[in-house]
Enzyme design. Structure first.
Site, PDB file in Angstrom:
ATOM      1  N   GLU A 115     -11.076   0.553  -4.188  1.00  0.00           N
ATOM      2  CA  GLU A 115     -10.449   0.998  -2.930  1.00  0.00           C
ATOM      3  C   GLU A 115      -9.206   1.808  -3.243  1.00  0.00           C
ATOM      4  OE1 GLU A 115      -9.739  -2.792  -1.051  1.00  0.00           O
ATOM      5  OE2 GLU A 115      -8.127  -3.311  -2.407  1.00  0.00           O
ATOM      6  N   ASP A 144       0.815  -1.214   0.000  1.00  0.00           N
ATOM      7  CA  ASP A 144       0.000   0.000   0.000  1.00  0.00           C
ATOM      8  C   ASP A 144       0.855   1.274   0.000  1.00  0.00           C
ATOM      9  OD1 ASP A 144      -2.140  -1.827   0.336  1.00  0.00           O
ATOM     10  OD2 ASP A 144      -2.003  -1.676   2.520  1.00  0.00           O
TER      11      ASP A 144
HETATM   12  C1  6LW Z   1      -5.900  -2.149   1.980  1.00  0.00           C
HETATM   13  C2  6LW Z   1      -6.550  -2.212   0.680  1.00  0.00           C
HETATM   14  C3  6LW Z   1      -5.717  -3.220   0.080  1.00  0.00           C
HETATM   15  O1  6LW Z   1      -6.552  -1.412   2.929  1.00  0.00           O
HETATM   16  O2  6LW Z   1      -5.419  -4.134   1.037  1.00  0.00           O
HETATM   17  O3  6LW Z   1      -4.321  -3.622  -1.725  1.00  0.00           O
HETATM   18  C4  6LW Z   1      -5.806  -3.603   2.273  1.00  0.00           C
HETATM   19  N1  6LW Z   1      -5.256  -3.074  -1.096  1.00  0.00           N
HETATM   20  O4  6LW Z   1      -6.520  -1.050  -0.057  1.00  0.00           O
HETATM   21  C5  6LW Z   1      -4.790  -3.918   3.301  1.00  0.00           C
HETATM   22  O5  6LW Z   1      -3.503  -3.615   2.827  1.00  0.00           O
END
Ligand code: 6LW
Length: 535
Positions: A197, A41
């Site tokens: 996300e 991230d």
């Molecule tokens: C994070 C989400 C994700 O909050 O995995 O790769 C979760 N994306 O955006 C935890 O790293």
């Protein structure tokens, strides 16, 4: 005279011919990933000629490592954002809980890190004038979301950007209180992939751009982008979407998989770059990865008024053959940690908030003392352990251990740990009037001692070597220091995320436990060597 003139001409010709090779040779090509081992991230910002980057850290303490670089390729860790218990309550954090994805921004002389502690408190941001620290106490935000970001619009309003129930949403936020001062507006839901996300908003050439992660943080992962003339939308989808993914035919055989969760940054020379997560896969009939999600880099072509194009076709390689910013190498960590300093380096972390008295670098000068704790590595408790990332498949980790124990249940050693329920422990335990070296295997509901060997001494060398498919465990006794005895081998695969679950990567830890019983025992680690090979 004639000679001097000729020499001058020759030197000019010589240097003008050679100078591109002499001075520009290190502005081409780099190795991905740029941050190796569990560093997911990533979020990046630039101030002047310096880039700063943060990655997520889940149940590990201190939280949110902060890195600095001049070229986006060579990174040096300069600290952590969350170093105090008051900033980072992790007492309730199970494996892969705690801190999810952070965002790092610079605005008006201040650095901001915004993040979610999913185990305690939810969303918050901290500020600092120096990203190396100290960072402020958290300002808690009243919003039920993950992957938050901050966006400052030109009209002076500040927005919380977040993963809403139906896609990415924004709401105005009062940074003085952390309170939302407007309703939440859904702005873009991406191109229909699962789990939209990891949003970031950028303003460029009169457009608002929303960058997303889609497809979930596994093999279908990707980055997509949409844009609008208005912050609140409607957003049009980039015709190149997904602008980054390996979940397609051209990415299918790539040793890097699951690329996505990205952030964009512009260098001082005007060039654009993307940092994002991905993992290095291993396969033998099935795919798995053990090093966790790592941080990658790619060049971005983002013309005036046009869409961003990532490394040509939206895929990347381990060996990137592209022009780079002038490269500024940083010092690598030394192989040997002698524990001579009065503090552990930034590469070391604890699992959850540590009991500080359980660790000392002063009690025996030149050694790390870890007080044995009743908590075991199987528990979501403040276990006695210090850990650092496994950064390559091929490595060798060795330590010198002296265990001062009174009871049979007391042990210390090296662990390779993916989570509470998946770890391999190479340990020295008290065994009557002798000691015993053991390899303990913990794989979900399976827990057993795979190998054991009596030794006459409370002081041993323990060594683990790693290759892509196997870990090998060795020990040696002090009067036979160069004669390592192989105890056993284990598959790497059972410590993978695909087997163990979760969001982290394998950590190598020095630990000590009395397996639930009261204890006064202490373990002394004289030094720790970590050497990587190949790749
Ligand atoms: C994070 C989400 C994700 O909050 O995995 O790769 C979760 N994306 O955006 C935890 O790293």
């Amino acid at each position: 005279m004639k000679n001097t003139f000729l020499r001058l001409i020759f030197s000019i010709l010589f240097f003008s011919f050679l100078s591109p090779f002499l001075f520009a040779q290190n502005t081409f090509g780099f190795k991905n990933p740029v941050l190796r081992g569990f560093n997911p991230d990533p979020s990046v910002c630039r101030v002047g000629d310096d880039f700063y980057l943060v990655t997520s850290s889940f149940e590990y303490f201190p939280g949110l490592p902060i890195y600095k670089s001049k070229d986006l390729i060579n990174w040096q860790q300069i600290g952590h954002c969350l170093t105090r218990d008051s900033q980072l309550p992790l007492q309730n954090a199970g494996s892969s809980e705690g801190l999810f994805a952070p965002s790092l921004r610079y605005h008006d002389g201040l650095f901001y890190v915004i993040c979610t502690n999913v185990s305690d408190g939810g969303n918050f941001f901290c500020t600092a004038t120096d990203p190396a620290g100290d960072w402020s106490e958290p300002v808690w935000i009243d919003a039920n979301t993950i992957d938050p970001d901050l966006f400052w619009d030109d009209d002076g309003k500040t927005y919380l950007v977040m993963q809403g129930a139906k896609g990415i949403s924004v709401a105005e936020i009062d940074l003085a209180t952390g309170k939302l001062t407007s309703d939440e507006h859904l702005v873009w839901d991406g191109i229909g992939g699962r789990y939209p996300e990891a949003p970031h908003i950028y303003k460029k050439d009169g457009y608002y751009y929303v960058l997303l992660g889609e497809g979930g943080t596994e093999y279908m992962h990707s980055a997509t982008i949409g844009r609008s003339k208005n912050l609140l939308g409607p957003y049009e989808s980039c015709p190149l979407n997904p602008i980054l993914t390996h979940a397609n035919r051209i990415g299918q055989a790539n040793p890097i998989q699951a690329v996505g969760h990205a952030d964009l940054v512009q260098a001082a020379d005007g060039s654009w770059w993307m940092v994002f997560l991905g993992f290095r896969v291993l396969h033998q009939w099935a795919y798995w990865h053990i090093l966790g999600r790592e941080t990658y880099l790619a060049p971005v072509d983002w013309p005036q008024g046009g869409w961003p194009q990532v490394n040509g076709d939206g895929t990347v390689t381990l060996d990137m053959q592209v022009a780079t910013l002038p490269q500024c190498p940083v010092d690598a960590l030394p192989v040997r940690n002698d524990f001579d300093a009065d503090k552990l380096g930034f590469e070391w972390q604890y699992i959850r908030n540590p009991i500080r008295d359980n660790y000392s670098l002063a009690e025996r000068k030149g050694a790390l003392r870890i007080s044995v704790s009743p908590h075991t590595l199987d528990e979501a408790k403040p276990v006695s352990a210090v850990l650092r990332r496994q950064t390559e498949h091929d490595f060798c980790a060795t330590t010198s251990l002296d265990l001062n124990a009174q009871h049979d249940n007391e042990e210390a050693g090296i662990t390779l740990i993916q989570n509470n329920s998946h770890h391999y422990d190479l340990l020295l335990a008290k065994n009557g009037d002798k000691y015993q070296v053991q390899l303990r295997v913990k794989l979900g509901s399976i827990s057993y001692v795979a190998a054991r060997q009596d030794v006459e001494t409370d002081k041993v060398l323990l060594k683990i070597t790693g290759t892509p498919y196997q870990y090998t465990f060795y020990y040696a006794t002090p009067n036979n220091e160069n004669n390592f005895v192989e105890l056993d081998r284990m598959d790497t695969r059972y410590l993978s995320k695909e087997v163990a679950g979760g969001f982290t990567g394998v950590m190598i830890g020095l630990y000590a436990t009395s397996n639930g019983k009261p204890t006064q025992a202490k373990a002394y680690f004289d030094w720790f060597d970590y050497e990587t090979m190949g790749e």
